[in-house]
Design a protein around this motif. Structure first.
Motif, short mmCIF file in Angstrom:
data_model
loop_
_atom_site.label_atom_id
_atom_site.label_comp_id
_atom_site.label_asym_id
_atom_site.label_seq_id
_atom_site.Cartn_x
_atom_site.Cartn_y
_atom_site.Cartn_z
N MET A 228 0.83 -1.20 0.00
CA MET A 228 0.00 0.00 0.00
C MET A 228 0.87 1.25 0.00
SD MET A 228 -2.95 -1.25 2.69
CE MET A 228 -3.48 0.39 3.08
N HIS A 229 1.96 1.22 0.75
CA HIS A 229 2.86 2.37 0.79
C HIS A 229 3.53 2.58 -0.56
CE1 HIS A 229 5.75 5.24 2.28
NE2 HIS A 229 6.72 4.52 1.77
N GLN A 230 3.95 1.50 -1.19
CA GLN A 230 4.61 1.60 -2.50
C GLN A 230 3.65 2.14 -3.56
OE1 GLN A 230 7.79 1.19 -3.05
NE2 GLN A 230 7.56 1.71 -5.20
N ALA A 231 2.38 1.71 -3.49
CA ALA A 231 1.40 2.18 -4.47
C ALA A 231 1.07 3.66 -4.27
CB ALA A 231 0.12 1.35 -4.36
N ALA A 232 1.26 4.18 -3.06
CA ALA A 232 0.92 5.58 -2.79
C ALA A 232 2.03 6.55 -3.17
CB ALA A 232 0.61 5.74 -1.29
#
Length: 100
Positions: free
Chosen positions: A58-62
């Motif tokens: 989720m952090h990488q996608a944000a």
């Protein structure tokens, strides 16, 4: 190394939301609990590594994406302007038949 099993309250604390929202976030990301059934100290449990990996995803996608530059347009037509023409060329251009 053994992986810890987390309760609803634990995943809610890790994700910073309510227990129901945390469970639905994990479910939509494809992380489903191991269900130990009904009773005291039982119920759904999530693997800590799966929850941690989901948080990292989720952090990488944000993160903002690097935009690719578009290639510059290539103009095939030569630049024609009055500044590039001689006086004789301009005279012949204005004296020719008019097409309308």
């Amino acid at each position: 190394m053994t992986d810890r099993l987390l309760r609803r309250a634990d995943i809610a604390a890790m994700l910073g939301t309510s227990p129901g929202v945390a469970a639905s976030i994990l479910a939509e990301r494809g992380v489903h609990p191991i269900d130990f059934g009904f009773g005291r100290s039982r119920g759904p449990r999530w693997l800590e590594s799966a929850v941690r990996q989901t948080m990292l995803d989720m952090h990488q996608a944000a993160q903002p994406k690097v935009k690719e530059r578009r290639p510059a347009k290539q103009t095939n037509a030569p630049a024609v302007s009055l500044t590039n023409m001689s006086i004789n060329d301009i005279y012949q251009l204005t004296q020719g038949p008019c097409v309308q």
